[in-house]
Scaffold this active site. Structure first.
Site, PDB file in Angstrom:
ATOM      1  CB  CYS A   1      -0.849   0.020   1.260  1.00 14.88           C
ATOM      2  SG  CYS A   1      -1.679  -1.538   1.541  1.00 14.88           S
TER       3      CYS A   1
ATOM      4  NE  ARG B   1       4.126   2.303  -1.442  1.00 21.68           N
ATOM      5  CZ  ARG B   1       5.437   2.140  -1.278  1.00 21.68           C
ATOM      6  NH1 ARG B   1       6.268   2.829  -2.010  1.00 21.68           N
ATOM      7  NH2 ARG B   1       5.917   1.303  -0.396  1.00 21.68           N
TER       8      ARG B   1
ATOM      9  CD1 TRP C   1      -2.727  -4.366  -5.675  1.00 21.13           C
ATOM     10  CD2 TRP C   1      -1.632  -5.726  -4.286  1.00 21.13           C
ATOM     11  NE1 TRP C   1      -2.513  -5.549  -6.338  1.00 21.13           N
ATOM     12  CE2 TRP C   1      -1.840  -6.406  -5.509  1.00 21.13           C
ATOM     13  CE3 TRP C   1      -0.965  -6.385  -3.257  1.00 21.13           C
ATOM     14  CZ2 TRP C   1      -1.402  -7.707  -5.726  1.00 21.13           C
ATOM     15  CZ3 TRP C   1      -0.534  -7.686  -3.484  1.00 21.13           C
ATOM     16  CH2 TRP C   1      -0.753  -8.337  -4.700  1.00 21.13           C
TER      17      TRP C   1
ATOM     18  CG  ASN D   1       3.777  -0.284   2.674  1.00 17.04           C
ATOM     19  OD1 ASN D   1       4.883   0.172   2.479  1.00 17.04           O
ATOM     20  ND2 ASN D   1       3.313  -1.290   1.984  1.00 17.04           N
ATOM     21  N   GLY D   2       2.826  -3.063   4.404  1.00 17.54           N
ATOM     22  CA  GLY D   2       3.675  -4.204   4.750  1.00 17.54           C
ATOM     23  C   GLY D   2       2.811  -5.375   5.164  1.00 17.54           C
TER      24      GLY D   2
ATOM     25  CD  GLU E   1       8.218  -6.268 -20.794  1.00 14.25           C
ATOM     26  OE1 GLU E   1       8.388  -7.092 -19.890  1.00 14.25           O
ATOM     27  OE2 GLU E   1       7.595  -5.206 -20.619  1.00 14.25           O
TER      28      GLU E   1
ATOM     29  CE  LYS F   1       4.805  -3.565 -20.522  1.00 17.10           C
ATOM     30  NZ  LYS F   1       5.585  -4.373 -19.597  1.00 17.10           N
TER      31      LYS F   1
ATOM     32  CD  GLU G   1       1.555  -5.239 -16.910  1.00 19.73           C
ATOM     33  OE1 GLU G   1       2.490  -4.716 -17.514  1.00 19.73           O
ATOM     34  OE2 GLU G   1       1.451  -5.181 -15.675  1.00 19.73           O
TER      35      GLU G   1
ATOM     36  CG  HIS H   1      11.649 -29.167 -26.317  1.00 15.38           C
ATOM     37  ND1 HIS H   1      12.157 -30.422 -26.637  1.00 15.38           N
ATOM     38  CD2 HIS H   1      12.504 -28.274 -26.888  1.00 15.38           C
ATOM     39  CE1 HIS H   1      13.273 -30.286 -27.323  1.00 15.38           C
ATOM     40  NE2 HIS H   1      13.503 -28.988 -27.499  1.00 15.38           N
TER      41      HIS H   1
ATOM     42  CE  LYS I   1       4.978   2.544 -13.413  1.00 13.94           C
ATOM     43  NZ  LYS I   1       5.009   1.523 -14.488  1.00 13.94           N
TER      44      LYS I   1
HETATM   45  O1  M6R Z   1       9.404  -1.219 -10.131  1.00 16.18           O
HETATM   46  P1  M6R Z   1       9.943  -2.520 -10.626  1.00 16.18           P
HETATM   47  O2  M6R Z   1      10.667  -2.426 -11.899  1.00 16.18           O
HETATM   48  O3  M6R Z   1      10.800  -3.212  -9.583  1.00 16.18           O
HETATM   49  O4  M6R Z   1       8.680  -3.431 -10.840  1.00 16.18           O
HETATM   50  C1  M6R Z   1       8.781  -4.775 -11.212  1.00 16.18           C
HETATM   51  C2  M6R Z   1       7.466  -5.315 -11.732  1.00 16.18           C
HETATM   52  O5  M6R Z   1       6.499  -5.262 -10.749  1.00 16.18           O
HETATM   53  C3  M6R Z   1       6.995  -4.546 -12.960  1.00 16.18           C
HETATM   54  O6  M6R Z   1       7.960  -4.546 -13.950  1.00 16.18           O
HETATM   55  C4  M6R Z   1       5.701  -5.148 -13.547  1.00 16.18           C
HETATM   56  O7  M6R Z   1       5.980  -6.411 -14.028  1.00 16.18           O
HETATM   57  C5  M6R Z   1       5.158  -4.221 -14.643  1.00 16.18           C
HETATM   58  N1  M6R Z   1       3.854  -3.776 -14.294  1.00 16.18           N
HETATM   59  C6  M6R Z   1       5.053  -4.858 -15.980  1.00 16.18           C
HETATM   60  O8  M6R Z   1       4.582  -3.976 -16.945  1.00 16.18           O
END
Ligand code: M6R
Length: 577
Positions: free
Chosen positions: A2, A27, A74, A100-101, A461, A465, A468, A484, A572
């Site tokens: 959070c 967060r 969150w 937070n935690g 990657e 994307k 998510e 495989h 994020k």
């Molecule tokens: O802030 P960070 O780069 O450490 O975050 C890592 C992941 O949480 C972040 O890259 C996440 O996978 C992205 N939302 C992907 O787009």
């Protein structure tokens, strides 16, 4: 997991808190809440939903309160509901807190409390009741110290005490920054939360708590002794200039990729030139390089391994959440954490562990003054500016660029100077084709993306994307791995996005294998398919293919009417293990 914030001063408390909470929404955005000091009890307002939907409900109006706490959640313990939203209060209403935690031993602490009525399913609420119980005989400060001794896990807590008109902050494992203004105090999970109000900042350390009374702050240790703090003046670097003419931040941030790369290039040649040199020396001099990261940053670190191995440096990459299970670190190790936010908990844990084992740490981050940056021996900033969308886009390409530059400084290869221009052209020239493909993609259930060498991490990657942001099941893999197992899932018309750097690439045989089983092949290549992909050299195909993957994700999500910038269930920055 959070964002927490608190304010003590003469401004309109709720306005300040709401503003800070918006900066902390990266967060978590499942629910939010605000509590303000008011007589005889604390007043609390909270709800589920994103801040722009519920801020009217959270604002207590023109309250005369001089202190308040705010939270964006969150969910970890307890579902997304109003009762589980913070702030949480003690039974007598004297205390309210935001956390937070994760308090790992919350059940044990709860059992030891006797008759207390809990309102939520959260681990956090136990702290409010615990402090209420202990404060009755010992006073709040001693209650907090007891809590710090007994609580296990990680926490940053801001606590209001209505009886003493005081605000407290407690820290162990989760970040807590203090901002000092003229007769006003700000607390928050990061410094950007209060950036419009003060640039005088100090950071709490684990095992410290702070007492705010009449706009003065004193930081103490677990014995109750005052601790001297160094106050820094911060130069703000990140500014959210809004979406401008764009419909979504994701669209804006993809468009910003060429400009972000230019800024980084410029910085590496000027203010970060010496850091780049020192980073390179460390890479060359250490026994082994271990990258650690999560999500998108992990994919960048896989490319880091690829670039460094080519430059003759032994390197490996490890997902941060599994770091201790798979790694042996020693004093010859250079740990390279990569993190956009610099706040990812698993990355921080891997750093702490590596530090204990004697490793040196040289990190790569985007958000300045982050915890990762502050815990590192050396840090390079990727200078991508603020990234608001949950999806990492321009920060991924800037991470790649810095990694290429590091390899370049080791082996003398040259990064293409016209890279930025070419990316810009690729964005502009592919818009129509991308929209057309997104129209087909929006109805797909499963998509496979294959790459090889430099594009294997990109394939992963793009899959991340698509999952998510477009809510499509996607797998990114090495082309050679299809046969495989995964090939069994390929039916007539299954989309297989194939990243082909050019004629004669090894991956072509894997493409053919999928095609002959009926796959619908979507080629991303300068030589095949319907996209415009510039001629490439020295790793720039990784940039072009990433950018096309980001655009495809964006337009697919948009055509599906999805909440592009804030997808469901995510945040994020992941600030819990
Ligand atoms: O802030 P960070 O780069 O450490 O975050 C890592 C992941 O949480 C972040 O890259 C996440 O996978 C992205 N939302 C992907 O787009």
């Amino acid at each position: 997991m959070c964002g927490i914030t608190a304010y003590y001063g003469d401004r309109e408390t709720c306005e300040i808190l709401l503003d800070s909470m918006k900066r902390l929404e990266y967060r978590g955005y499942d629910s939010a809440g605000i509590a303000v000091l008011s007589k005889p009890k604390i007043s609390v307002r909270k709800d589920t939903g994103k801040l722009d939907e519920i801020e009217g409900k959270l604002n207590h109006g023109n309250s005369k309160s001089r202190a308040g706490i705010g939270h964006t959640r969150w969910a970890t313990h307890g579902n997304v509901s109003e009762k589980n939203a913070h702030p949480h209060t003690s039974c007598d209403g004297r205390f309210a807190l935001v956390h937070n935690g994760i308090i790992e031993n919350w059940e044990k602490l709860k059992e030891g409390l006797g008759e207390h009525e809990f309102q939520s399913e959260t681990d956090s609420e136990v702290a409010a009741h615990y402090i209420e119980e202990r404060a009755k005989n010992k006073g709040t400060e001693k209650a907090i110290r007891d809590f710090m001794r007994e609580a296990a896990g990680s926490y940053a807590i801001a606590l209001l005490d209505s009886e003493e008109d005081r605000l407290f902050a407690v820290k162990s494992g989760s970040p807590m920054a203090i901002g000092m203004g003229e007769k006003e105090i700000f607390l928050a999970s990061d410094v950007y939360a209060f950036s419009p109000y003060t640039d005088k900042v100090t950071f709490m350390k684990d095992g410290e708590y702070a007492v705010v009374e009449d706009c003065d702050i004193v930081v103490k240790n677990t014995r109750g002794e005052e601790v001297g703090k160094r106050v820094e003046t911060i130069r703000w670097e990140q500014d959210d200039s809004g979406k401008g003419a764009f419909d979504h931040y994701m669209q804006k941030e993809i468009t910003e990729i060429p400009r972000s790369l230019e800024k980084l290039q410029n910085s590496l040649e000027t203010d970060q030139r010496d850091t780049l040199r020192r980073f390179t020396e460390k890479l060359k001099d250490c026994g082994k390089v271990i990258f650690t990261a999560a999500g998108t940053s992990y994919h960048a670190s896989l490319l880091g391994v690829y670039f460094l191995q080519k430059a003759g440096v032994e390197a490996q990459a490890l997902i941060a959440s599994e770091f201790e299970n798979y790694e042996r670190v020693d004093e010859n190790t250079l740990l390279v954490p990569i993190s956009q936010s610099g706040e990812t908990k698993d990355v921080l844990e891997a750093m702490d562990y590596s530090k204990q084992e004697g490793a040196e740490i040289a990190s790569i981050t985007n958000v300045p003054h982050s915890t990762v940056e502050r815990k590192s021996d050396l840090n390079l900033r990727i200078r991508a500016g603020q990234e608001v969308c949950v999806a990492a886009t321009k920060t991924f390409t800037n991470q790649l660029y810095v990694l290429m530059k590091l390899a370049e400084s080791i082996n003398g290869t040259k990064v293409e100077n016209s890279l930025m221009e070419k990316i810009k052209e690729a964005i502009e020239r592919n818009e129509g084709q991308i929209k057309k493909l997104a129209e087909e993609m929006k109805d797909e259930k499963d998509v496979y993306i294959i790459g090889k060498g430099e594009t294997y991490p990109v394939a992963r990657e793009i899959a991340l994307k698509l999952k998510e942001i477009s809510y499509i099941h996607a797998e990114g893999m090495m082309g050679g791995e299809l046969k495989h197992g995964t090939l069994a899932l390929v039916e007539d018309g299954t989309p297989v996005i194939s990243l082909i750097p050019g004629k004669g690439s090894d991956i072509i045989s894997n493409v053919k294998e999928a095609e002959s089983r009926g796959a619908k092949i979507i080629e991303v290549s300068p030589d095949y398919g319907d996209f415009y992909v510039p001629e490439n050299s020295n790793g720039d195909f990784a940039f072009f293919s990433s950018v096309l993957g980001f655009l495809l994700t964006y337009w697919t999500a948009r055509k599906k009417g999805l909440p592009v910038d804030k997808p469901r269930n995510l945040a994020k920055s992941v600030t819990v293990q």
